[in-house]
Design a protein around this motif. Sequence first.
Motif, PDB file in Angstrom:
ATOM      1  N   ASP A 100       0.877  -1.236  -0.143  1.00  0.00           N
ATOM      2  CA  ASP A 100      -0.013   0.154   0.034  1.00  0.00           C
ATOM      3  C   ASP A 100       0.878   1.205  -0.002  1.00  0.00           C
ATOM      4  O   ASP A 100       0.646   2.306  -0.690  1.00  0.00           O
ATOM      5  N   PHE A 101       2.026   1.194   0.679  1.00  0.00           N
ATOM      6  CA  PHE A 101       2.837   2.250   0.814  1.00  0.00           C
ATOM      7  C   PHE A 101       3.494   2.755  -0.664  1.00  0.00           C
ATOM      8  O   PHE A 101       3.703   3.583  -1.161  1.00  0.00           O
ATOM      9  N   ILE A 102       3.836   1.349  -1.139  1.00  0.00           N
ATOM     10  CA  ILE A 102       4.611   1.369  -2.343  1.00  0.00           C
ATOM     11  C   ILE A 102       3.626   1.914  -3.810  1.00  0.00           C
ATOM     12  O   ILE A 102       4.129   2.822  -4.446  1.00  0.00           O
ATOM     13  N   LEU A 103       2.453   1.479  -3.499  1.00  0.00           N
ATOM     14  CA  LEU A 103       1.459   2.131  -4.556  1.00  0.00           C
ATOM     15  C   LEU A 103       1.039   3.355  -4.319  1.00  0.00           C
ATOM     16  O   LEU A 103       0.803   4.169  -5.079  1.00  0.00           O
ATOM     17  N   ALA A 104       1.124   3.921  -3.076  1.00  0.00           N
ATOM     18  CA  ALA A 104       0.901   5.194  -2.737  1.00  0.00           C
ATOM     19  C   ALA A 104       1.997   6.114  -3.278  1.00  0.00           C
ATOM     20  O   ALA A 104       1.734   7.128  -3.811  1.00  0.00           O
ATOM     21  N   ALA A 105       3.343   5.653  -3.162  1.00  0.00           N
ATOM     22  CA  ALA A 105       4.491   6.359  -3.626  1.00  0.00           C
ATOM     23  C   ALA A 105       4.159   6.298  -5.210  1.00  0.00           C
ATOM     24  O   ALA A 105       4.366   7.664  -5.802  1.00  0.00           O
ATOM     25  N   ARG A 106       3.815   5.310  -5.806  1.00  0.00           N
ATOM     26  CA  ARG A 106       3.741   5.596  -7.333  1.00  0.00           C
ATOM     27  C   ARG A 106       2.496   6.289  -7.750  1.00  0.00           C
ATOM     28  O   ARG A 106       2.727   6.931  -8.686  1.00  0.00           O
ATOM     29  N   THR A 107       1.215   6.416  -6.834  1.00  0.00           N
ATOM     30  CA  THR A 107       0.352   7.351  -7.318  1.00  0.00           C
ATOM     31  C   THR A 107       0.875   8.675  -7.252  1.00  0.00           C
ATOM     32  O   THR A 107       0.533   9.386  -7.958  1.00  0.00           O
ATOM     33  N   ASP A 108       1.823   9.031  -6.413  1.00  0.00           N
ATOM     34  CA  ASP A 108       2.381  10.449  -6.099  1.00  0.00           C
ATOM     35  C   ASP A 108       3.321  10.643  -7.482  1.00  0.00           C
ATOM     36  O   ASP A 108       3.267  11.776  -8.106  1.00  0.00           O
ATOM     37  N   GLU A 109       3.928   9.623  -8.024  1.00  0.00           N
ATOM     38  CA  GLU A 109       4.681   9.711  -9.185  1.00  0.00           C
ATOM     39  C   GLU A 109       3.746  10.144 -10.427  1.00  0.00           C
ATOM     40  O   GLU A 109       3.923  10.901 -11.253  1.00  0.00           O
ATOM     41  N   VAL A 110       2.628   9.256 -10.460  1.00  0.00           N
ATOM     42  CA  VAL A 110       1.618   9.612 -11.653  1.00  0.00           C
ATOM     43  C   VAL A 110       1.153  11.007 -11.470  1.00  0.00           C
ATOM     44  O   VAL A 110       0.998  11.974 -12.417  1.00  0.00           O
ATOM     45  N   ALA A 111       0.780  11.302 -10.202  1.00  0.00           N
ATOM     46  CA  ALA A 111       0.278  12.736 -10.070  1.00  0.00           C
ATOM     47  C   ALA A 111       1.226  13.996 -10.452  1.00  0.00           C
ATOM     48  O   ALA A 111       1.044  14.811 -10.947  1.00  0.00           O
ATOM     49  N   LYS A 112       2.538  13.616 -10.076  1.00  0.00           N
ATOM     50  CA  LYS A 112       3.616  14.521 -10.696  1.00  0.00           C
ATOM     51  C   LYS A 112       3.466  14.894 -11.984  1.00  0.00           C
ATOM     52  O   LYS A 112       3.825  15.976 -12.681  1.00  0.00           O
ATOM     53  N   SER A 113       3.146  14.039 -12.952  1.00  0.00           N
ATOM     54  CA  SER A 113       3.221  13.993 -14.287  1.00  0.00           C
ATOM     55  C   SER A 113       1.909  14.665 -14.829  1.00  0.00           C
ATOM     56  O   SER A 113       1.902  14.577 -16.114  1.00  0.00           O
ATOM     57  N   ASN A 114       0.950  14.970 -13.911  1.00  0.00           N
ATOM     58  CA  ASN A 114      -0.485  15.516 -14.257  1.00  0.00           C
ATOM     59  C   ASN A 114      -0.328  16.862 -14.006  1.00  0.00           C
ATOM     60  O   ASN A 114       0.327  17.431 -13.229  1.00  0.00           O
ATOM     61  N   VAL A 115      -1.156  17.668 -14.627  1.00  0.00           N
ATOM     62  CA  VAL A 115      -1.283  19.045 -14.477  1.00  0.00           C
ATOM     63  C   VAL A 115      -1.925  19.499 -13.284  1.00  0.00           C
ATOM     64  O   VAL A 115      -3.017  18.743 -12.822  1.00  0.00           O
ATOM     65  N   ARG A 116      -1.481  20.201 -12.376  1.00  0.00           N
ATOM     66  CA  ARG A 116      -2.243  20.930 -11.179  1.00  0.00           C
ATOM     67  C   ARG A 116      -2.784  19.531 -10.352  1.00  0.00           C
ATOM     68  O   ARG A 116      -3.728  19.788  -9.636  1.00  0.00           O
ATOM     69  N   ALA A 117      -2.118  18.654 -10.060  1.00  0.00           N
ATOM     70  CA  ALA A 117      -2.295  17.627  -8.922  1.00  0.00           C
ATOM     71  C   ALA A 117      -1.760  18.231  -7.707  1.00  0.00           C
ATOM     72  O   ALA A 117      -0.400  18.428  -7.895  1.00  0.00           O
ATOM     73  N   ASP A 118      -2.398  18.411  -6.609  1.00  0.00           N
ATOM     74  CA  ASP A 118      -1.761  18.815  -5.536  1.00  0.00           C
ATOM     75  C   ASP A 118      -2.363  18.042  -4.186  1.00  0.00           C
ATOM     76  O   ASP A 118      -3.287  17.410  -4.636  1.00  0.00           O
TER      77      ASP A 118
END
Length: 118
Positions: A100-118
């Motif tokens: 769950d921690f690994i996938l939360a980190a992956r989720t953050d990586e995806v968000a960084k590549s999106n516009v205006r995710a915060d």
Amino acid sequence: MSQLSEQACEACSWDAPLVTDSEIEQLKPSIPDWQILERDGIMQLERVFTFRNFKQALAFTNQIGEVAEEAGHHPALLTEWGKVTVTWWSHAIKGLHRNDFILAARTDEVAKSNVRAD
Ligand SMILES: C[C@H](O)[C@H](O)[C@H]1CNC2=NC(N)=NC(=O)C2=N1
């Protein structure tokens, strides 16, 4: 140690180990924007991501869906206009696994590549 988001996910089965308090202490700093919540006795990781509109929120939702499918580990996703709430926990063990921690980190990586995710 490699970035948390790049570590392999262990398969999540009924006998998978819940994260320990010391593991949480070690892992949580890698995902500082996530909350650890308890719902119906089940520990969960949750973060709200914001977007300009529904279309962007939906695109992010689908990206996380792809990550989940690839990992064989799935979050709860609440998609609203301009907002996506992502909640990770391991159903099989009714709590938090390292996955769950690994996938939360992956989720953050995806968000960084999106516009205006915060
Ligand atoms: C059969 C299937 O692989 C399992 O049910 C997987 C699917 N995705 C999952 N996702 C999550 N978050 N927890 C699980 O226990 C889980 N188990």
